[in-house]
Design an enzyme around this catalytic site. Structure first.
Site, short mmCIF file in Angstrom:
data_model
loop_
_atom_site.label_atom_id
_atom_site.label_comp_id
_atom_site.label_asym_id
_atom_site.label_seq_id
_atom_site.Cartn_x
_atom_site.Cartn_y
_atom_site.Cartn_z
N LYS A 1 0.84 -1.20 0.00
CA LYS A 1 0.00 0.00 0.00
C LYS A 1 0.88 1.25 0.00
CE LYS A 1 -3.87 -2.34 2.14
NZ LYS A 1 -4.52 -2.75 3.38
N GLN B 1 -4.81 -1.59 9.59
CA GLN B 1 -4.61 -2.87 8.93
C GLN B 1 -5.17 -4.00 9.80
OE1 GLN B 1 -3.31 -3.37 5.76
NE2 GLN B 1 -3.96 -5.47 6.05
N ASP C 1 -11.29 3.07 4.25
CA ASP C 1 -11.61 1.64 4.12
C ASP C 1 -13.12 1.41 4.22
OD1 ASP C 1 -10.03 -0.44 3.47
OD2 ASP C 1 -9.38 -0.95 5.49
#
Ligand code: NAD
Length: 287
Positions: free
Chosen positions: A53, A97, A120
Site C-alpha cells: 500500500k 490494517q 476503508d
C-alpha cells in the site's frame, strides 16, 4: 471459454488516472493527499500488505506513513493515536490494517476513525449510509473494486441473480449492498448455507469471498456467469482463490484470476478513496 477480467491491467489504468489527478490537485491547491496506516503487531501477511500500500501510494504521488505499534499495545493507546490522526489536517485517509490482536476491540478502533477519513469504509456511519442506499463518505475498497470489475464486463446487473459467498463486513455484505443498489436480486451465502452448490448455480453474477481454496467448482457455475474471485489462499499450488479457476473458466462467461484480479483493484480503490478525501478537503472537483 471465459473472458479473463484482468484486474492488474484495470488497476494500472486507474492508478495512472489517480496519479494525474493527484498531480493536478497539488498544482492547483497545494494539497498533497496523505494516507496514514496503523499497523499493530508483526503479522507477516499484514506487513507485506502495508508495504504494498505504501509503495502504491508513493508511485501515485500520495504521501503514505505507517504508525507501527507492538502487538501488546493497549486498546486505549491505539484509540488515542487514531483520534490524534483524525485531528491532523494534512492527513486525509486513515486505515487500520486488519486483523488486529485479539485483546483489542476491532469495533472500538474502527469507531474511533473519523468517518470522513475512513478510506476503508468500515465505520458504522459509512456502512450504515451504504445500507440506507445513501451516499457514504467511503465504500470499502475491495467491494468497490469488485463492482468496477463486474461493470467492466458490460453485462447488465439490473434484474440479474447475484450470489455473494461470504458475509464479512469488509467484503461480503458491502458487495451485496452495492449489487442490490444496482437492482440485482441478491443472495448472501455463508458457512451455514445449506446446499451452497445449488444456490451458486443460480448466479448470473457470482462473487466468492470465503477464504477456502478452490471451494467453488466448475459445476457450481451457471454457463456464461460473471465470476469474481476475492479469495487469497496459500496452498501447496501457491496462491489460489476461492474458485477452481481451471474448471470455472470453461463454464463462466467472465472470470477474474488470482493473483492479478481483485487484489490489485483493492489497492487502486484505496488510492482513489484517498484522492477523493484530499480533494474534498481542498474543495477541488474531481470530475
Ligand atoms: P472472513 O473470514 O471475514 O469471512 C469469510 C466468510 O466466508 C464468512 O462470512 C463465512 O461465513 C464464509 N464462509 C466460511 N466458510 C464457508 C463455507 N464453507 N461455505 C460458505 N461460506 C463460508 O473473510 P473476508 O475478510 O471476507 O475475506 C474473504 C477472502 O477474501 C479471504 O481469502 C481474504 O484473504 C480475501 N480478501 C481478499 C482481498 C483482496 O484484496 N483481494 C481483500 C479482502 C479479503
Amino acid at each position: 471459454m471465459a473472458m479473463i477480467i484482468d484486474g492488474k491491467a484495470m488497476a494500472m489504468g486507474i492508478r495512472k488516472e489517480v496519479a494525474e489527478k493527484v498531480a493536478d490537485l497539488k498544482k492547483t491547491t497545494g494539497v498533497e493527499p496523505k494516507l496514514m496506516v496503523v499497523l499493530i503487531g508483526e503479522d507477516p501477511a499484514s506487513t507485506i500488505y502495508v508495504k504494498n500500500k505504501e509503495k502504491a501510494c508513493k508511485e501515485t504521488g500520495i504521501n503514505a506513513e505507517t504508525i507501527r505499534f507492538p502487538a501488546e499495545i493497549k486498546e486505549e493507546e491505539v484509540v488515542a493515536a487514531v483520534k490524534e490522526i483524525n485531528r491532523q489536517k494534512e492527513t486525509h485517509g486513515i486505515l487500520v490494517q486488519l486483523p488486529i490482536p485479539k485483546h483489542i476491540s476491532e469495533e472500538k478502533i474502527i469507531e474511533a476513525i473519523s468517518p470522513e477519513k475512513d478510506v476503508d469504509g468500515l465505520h458504522p456511519n459509512n456502512l450504515g449510509r451504504l445500507l440506507k442506499g445513501g451516499l457514504p463518505w467511503f465504500v470499502s475498497c475491495t467491494p468497490m473494486g469488485i463492482m468496477e470489475m463486474v461493470l467492466s464486463t458490460g453485462v447488465e446487473i439490473k434484474g440479474k441473480e447475484a450470489v455473494v459467498v461470504g458475509r464479512s463486513n469488509m467484503v461480503g455484505k458491502p458487495t451485496a449492498l452495492l449489487l442490490l443498489a444496482r437492482h440485482a436480486t441478491v443472495t448472501i451465502c455463508h458457512s451455514r448455507t445449506t446446499d451452497l452448490k445449488e444456490v451458486c448455480k443460480r448466479a448470473d453474477i457470482l462473487v466468492g469471498a470465503v477464504g477456502k481454496p478452490e471451494l467453488i467448482k466448475g459445476d457450481w457455475i451457471k454457463k456464461g456467469a460473471v465470476v469474481i474471485d476475492v479469495g487469497i489462499n496459500r496452498s501447496e499450488k501457491g496462491l489460489v482463490g476461492d474458485v477452481d479457476f481451471k474448471q470455472a473458466k470453461e463454464v463462466a462467461g467472465y472470470i477474474s484470476p488470482v493473483p492479478g484480479g481483485v487484489g490489485p483493484m483493492t489497492i487502486a480503490m484505496l488510492l482513489k478513496n484517498t484522492l477523493t478525501s484530499a480533494a474534498r478537503s481542498a474543495g477541488y472537483h474531481l470530475e
